[in-house]
Design a protein around this motif. Structure first.
Motif, mmCIF file in Angstrom:
data_model
loop_
_atom_site.group_PDB
_atom_site.id
_atom_site.type_symbol
_atom_site.label_atom_id
_atom_site.label_comp_id
_atom_site.label_asym_id
_atom_site.label_seq_id
_atom_site.Cartn_x
_atom_site.Cartn_y
_atom_site.Cartn_z
ATOM 1 N N LEU A 86 1.179 -1.409 0.210
ATOM 2 C CA LEU A 86 -0.326 0.075 -0.350
ATOM 3 C C LEU A 86 1.058 1.059 0.158
ATOM 4 N N CYS A 87 1.887 1.495 0.788
ATOM 5 C CA CYS A 87 3.206 2.264 0.901
ATOM 6 C C CYS A 87 3.569 2.439 -0.138
ATOM 7 N N GLU A 88 4.196 1.355 -1.228
ATOM 8 C CA GLU A 88 4.425 1.844 -2.373
ATOM 9 C C GLU A 88 3.251 2.159 -2.810
ATOM 10 N N ASN A 89 2.680 1.745 -3.675
ATOM 11 C CA ASN A 89 1.820 2.702 -4.389
ATOM 12 C C ASN A 89 1.432 3.771 -4.815
ATOM 13 N N LEU A 90 1.560 4.260 -3.083
ATOM 14 C CA LEU A 90 0.943 5.908 -2.492
ATOM 15 C C LEU A 90 2.399 6.458 -2.961
ATOM 16 N N THR A 91 3.569 6.453 -3.056
ATOM 17 C CA THR A 91 4.779 6.858 -2.431
ATOM 18 C C THR A 91 6.337 6.816 -3.520
ATOM 19 N N HIS A 92 5.503 5.557 -4.415
ATOM 20 C CA HIS A 92 6.542 5.168 -5.286
ATOM 21 C C HIS A 92 7.038 6.867 -6.007
ATOM 22 N N GLN A 93 8.568 7.136 -6.012
ATOM 23 C CA GLN A 93 9.560 7.616 -6.996
ATOM 24 C C GLN A 93 8.718 9.271 -6.317
ATOM 25 N N LEU A 94 8.471 8.852 -4.831
ATOM 26 C CA LEU A 94 7.783 9.931 -3.802
ATOM 27 C C LEU A 94 6.617 11.350 -5.044
ATOM 28 N N SER A 95 5.893 10.695 -5.774
ATOM 29 C CA SER A 95 5.091 11.303 -6.453
ATOM 30 C C SER A 95 3.524 10.860 -5.967
ATOM 31 N N PHE A 96 3.205 12.500 -6.488
ATOM 32 C CA PHE A 96 2.286 12.108 -5.235
ATOM 33 C C PHE A 96 0.877 11.197 -6.831
ATOM 34 N N TYR A 97 -0.149 10.518 -5.655
ATOM 35 C CA TYR A 97 -1.170 9.477 -6.171
ATOM 36 C C TYR A 97 -2.573 10.421 -5.542
ATOM 37 N N ASP A 98 -3.561 9.837 -6.452
ATOM 38 C CA ASP A 98 -5.393 10.270 -6.054
ATOM 39 C C ASP A 98 -5.362 9.831 -4.842
ATOM 40 N N ALA A 99 -5.414 8.169 -4.736
ATOM 41 C CA ALA A 99 -5.804 7.771 -3.957
ATOM 42 C C ALA A 99 -5.113 8.209 -2.696
ATOM 43 N N THR A 100 -4.354 9.141 -2.289
ATOM 44 C CA THR A 100 -3.833 9.162 -1.115
ATOM 45 C C THR A 100 -5.039 10.324 -0.496
ATOM 46 N N TYR A 101 -6.268 10.700 -0.732
ATOM 47 C CA TYR A 101 -7.417 11.400 -0.412
ATOM 48 C C TYR A 101 -7.825 10.000 0.302
ATOM 49 N N LEU A 102 -8.328 9.159 -0.604
ATOM 50 C CA LEU A 102 -9.424 8.487 0.092
ATOM 51 C C LEU A 102 -8.066 7.143 1.582
ATOM 52 N N ALA A 103 -7.064 7.349 0.761
ATOM 53 C CA ALA A 103 -5.891 6.076 2.073
ATOM 54 C C ALA A 103 -6.016 6.893 3.118
ATOM 55 N N ILE A 104 -6.135 8.486 3.969
ATOM 56 C CA ILE A 104 -5.279 8.427 4.545
ATOM 57 C C ILE A 104 -6.300 8.378 5.898
ATOM 58 N N PRO A 105 -7.371 8.518 5.879
ATOM 59 C CA PRO A 105 -8.662 8.417 7.067
ATOM 60 C C PRO A 105 -8.766 6.813 7.628
ATOM 61 N N TYR A 106 -8.272 6.163 6.198
ATOM 62 C CA TYR A 106 -7.979 4.632 6.444
ATOM 63 C C TYR A 106 -6.488 4.558 7.384
ATOM 64 N N LEU A 107 -5.608 4.824 6.984
ATOM 65 C CA LEU A 107 -4.751 5.029 8.107
ATOM 66 C C LEU A 107 -4.424 5.385 9.229
ATOM 67 N N VAL A 108 -5.779 6.607 9.324
ATOM 68 C CA VAL A 108 -5.740 6.853 10.474
ATOM 69 C C VAL A 108 -6.142 6.656 11.698
ATOM 70 N N LEU A 109 -7.796 5.120 10.866
ATOM 71 C CA LEU A 109 -8.576 3.787 11.715
ATOM 72 C C LEU A 109 -7.229 3.009 11.639
ATOM 73 N N LEU A 110 -6.685 2.753 11.203
ATOM 74 C CA LEU A 110 -5.277 1.811 11.369
ATOM 75 C C LEU A 110 -4.420 2.095 12.646
ATOM 76 N N LEU A 111 -4.240 3.435 13.014
ATOM 77 C CA LEU A 111 -3.227 4.009 14.110
ATOM 78 C C LEU A 111 -4.504 3.845 14.712
ATOM 79 N N GLU A 112 -5.211 4.010 15.233
ATOM 80 C CA GLU A 112 -6.034 4.404 16.213
ATOM 81 C C GLU A 112 -6.579 2.493 16.549
ATOM 82 N N LYS A 113 -6.757 2.037 15.603
ATOM 83 C CA LYS A 113 -6.716 0.419 16.077
ATOM 84 C C LYS A 113 -5.509 -0.227 16.565
#
Length: 308
Positions: A86-113
């Motif tokens: 997942l992280c490679e999908n969102l940070t490959h070559q330090l480019s920005f990917y639109d999926a970041t907008y959808l993923a960040i809320p779930y990463l915060v939920l994972l952090l809470e978990k």
């Protein structure tokens, strides 16, 4: 089990896990996994919906995962491979990917978990990777953005970042001493991510991009381009010292509560955690003199303005 039965089981287990985070989930209102938006907002390798969903599946029920990072030869459990993918999908070559907008809320939920499970290692890892992901959402990567983002997605994304900031501060406050025991390389990476989350994602990006060493600068007054500055040379090269006057040290002046002054808290955090590269930060915040026209500016500010 048949494929249909496995899919049903996974869906039930993922929803059960998310139900345990219902209070925060309702506040963040992440995009549902059934939404077609996952096919529009994509990562470097496509749709990330499955990877995000499986973050909330019990690890003993995860399917066999295949590494995206094929050069990674370390033996890892499926849960770790899933997260790495997942992280490679969102940070490959330090480019920005639109999926970041959808993923960040779930990463915060994972952090809470992981916070509820009191899992120090996973909390540190989620914070580390979330910070790197956020560091890509900067003007340098403007060309990678989706032209139009709906208000509800932006609201969920922005609110998630606010929660991430507070959770990160709490993690730091509770674990400063324990963090000192971590691998120095991992700890420096973690601190760079903290910088991205709590202070300056652009600076974090350029630290990562240049490996805490290489600087690319364009003078805003005469357009002189300098790509030959390496921070590692600062201690040993008199010419560099003539071009860059380091900022005054602020070590010992942080109350460990305030995060308004990025140079202040970041310098002190690196010092407290024993990061060897801490000496470089005053140079990034130091005054750079253009060798061509003599104009002066803060090194990191001119780095941010440079088109590489």
């Amino acid at each position: 089990m048949t494929e249909a039965e496995l899919a049903t089981m996974w869906k039930q287990e993922i929803e059960k896990s998310l139900a345990e985070l219902s209070e925060l989930r309702e506040k963040l209102h992440p995009v549902d996994f059934s939404s077609d938006l996952w096919t529009i907002f994509r990562g470097a390798y496509g749709d990330i919906r499955e990877d995000v969903a499986f973050l909330f599946c019990p690890k003993e029920l995860l399917p066999e995962m295949v590494k995206i990072r094929r050069l990674d030869t370390e033996e890892k459990e499926n849960e770790q491979i899933l997260f790495d993918n997942l992280c490679e999908n969102l940070t490959h070559q330090l480019s920005f990917y639109d999926a970041t907008y959808l993923a960040i809320p779930y990463l915060v939920l994972l952090l809470e978990k992981k916070r509820k499970e009191q899992d120090f290692k996973w909390q540190m890892q989620v914070i580390s990777e979330a910070g790197v992901i956020l560091s890509t959402n900067i003007p340098y990567n403007e060309y990678d953005r989706t032209p139009t983002i709906s208000e509800d997605i932006l609201e969920s994304y922005d609110l998630s970042i606010e929660y991430l900031k507070e959770m990160t501060k709490e993690f730091l406050q509770q674990n400063l001493e324990r963090l000192k025991e971590e691998d120095p390389f991992d700890l420096q990476y973690f601190c760079t991510s903290i910088l991205s989350i709590l202070g300056d994602p652009e600076m974090a990006f350029y630290l990562l991009f240049g490996s805490w060493d290489q600087c690319y600068i364009t003078c805003p007054n005469c357009n002189y381009y300098n790509e030959n500055i390496q921070i590692d040379d600062f201690h040993n090269t008199e010419q560099i010292l003539e071009e860059i006057e380091p900022a005054e040290s602020v070590i010992g002046k942080w109350d460990q509560k305030s995060y308004e002054d990025t140079y202040l808290w970041f310098s002190n955090l690196l010092h407290i955690l024993g990061i060897e590269e801490e000496w470089k930060i005053p140079y990034y915040y130091g005054t750079y003199t253009c060798p061509e026209c003599g104009s002066k500016g803060i090194l990191i500010d001119w780095m941010k303005q440079c088109e590489m």
